[in-house]
Design a protein around this motif. Structure first.
Motif, mmCIF file in Angstrom:
data_model
loop_
_atom_site.group_PDB
_atom_site.id
_atom_site.type_symbol
_atom_site.label_atom_id
_atom_site.label_comp_id
_atom_site.label_asym_id
_atom_site.label_seq_id
_atom_site.Cartn_x
_atom_site.Cartn_y
_atom_site.Cartn_z
ATOM 1 N N ALA A 1 0.829 -1.218 0.000
ATOM 2 C CA ALA A 1 0.000 0.000 0.000
ATOM 3 C C ALA A 1 0.852 1.252 0.000
ATOM 4 N N THR B 1 -7.154 -7.693 4.822
ATOM 5 C CA THR B 1 -7.124 -6.704 5.898
ATOM 6 C C THR B 1 -6.094 -7.187 6.912
ATOM 7 N N HIS C 1 -1.623 -5.616 1.724
ATOM 8 C CA HIS C 1 -2.737 -4.931 1.057
ATOM 9 C C HIS C 1 -3.110 -5.603 -0.258
#
Length: 166
Positions: free
Chosen positions: A83, A123, A118
């Motif tokens: 991410a 999660t 990610h």
């Protein structure tokens, strides 16, 4: 002691001490399982008999130990935080970190698997559940692009290490 072999062996020490040869071996290695009094007695007998480890046998033992494959100990996770816009595979240094870590993991009987924090539908909570379900408690955290990056992850049940180029 054998008259044809003037070299003092661990078996010679064991016979004189009235213990098993394995006890002598462990005592000479200062193994914590052998009581201090027994160690001292064995060391004294070894000295009296003039025992010296045979460097050729020691070398052979080390060589044979290196040849043995390590038993499988489990899986380690390589946690990549994609991410933050850094893919360790695109960075020459970080890619080498991964290759080196994977090589050493294999040498010690572990498998190193990549887990992307990610990835689609992943999660932190789901990843924790996956790692726990698979019995993975060791995590190598792929180096972040900078020191200020914080990774949203529940670290409580894991041993983790990260590293970066200084």
């Amino acid at each position: 002691m054998n008259e044809n072999d003037p070299r003092v062996t661990q078996l010679d020490i064991a016979r004189k001490a009235g213990v098993h040869q394995a006890t002598v071996c462990l005592a000479l290695k200062d193994h914590p399982r052998i009581p201090a009094e027994t160690k001292q007695r064995i060391l004294k007998i070894a000295e009296e008999l003039g025992y010296h480890p045979d460097p050729m046998l020691s070398s052979l033992a080390a060589y044979r130990k290196r040849l043995r494959t390590s038993p499988f100990h489990g899986i380690l996770a390589w946690l990549a935080d994609t991410a933050v816009g850094s893919d360790f595979r695109r960075n020459m240094h970080y890619s080498r970190y991964y290759s080196g870590a994977k090589e050493r993991a294999i040498a010690y009987g572990y498998k190193l698997e990549i887990f992307e924090l990610h990835a689609a539908e992943m999660t932190p909570q789901r990843l924790v559940a996956i790692l726990k379900a698979r019995g993975i408690s060791g995590i190598l955290v792929s180096p972040p692009p900078n020191a200020e990056v914080e990774i949203d992850f529940l670290w409580d049940n894991f041993s983790a290490v990260t590293f970066a180029i200084p």
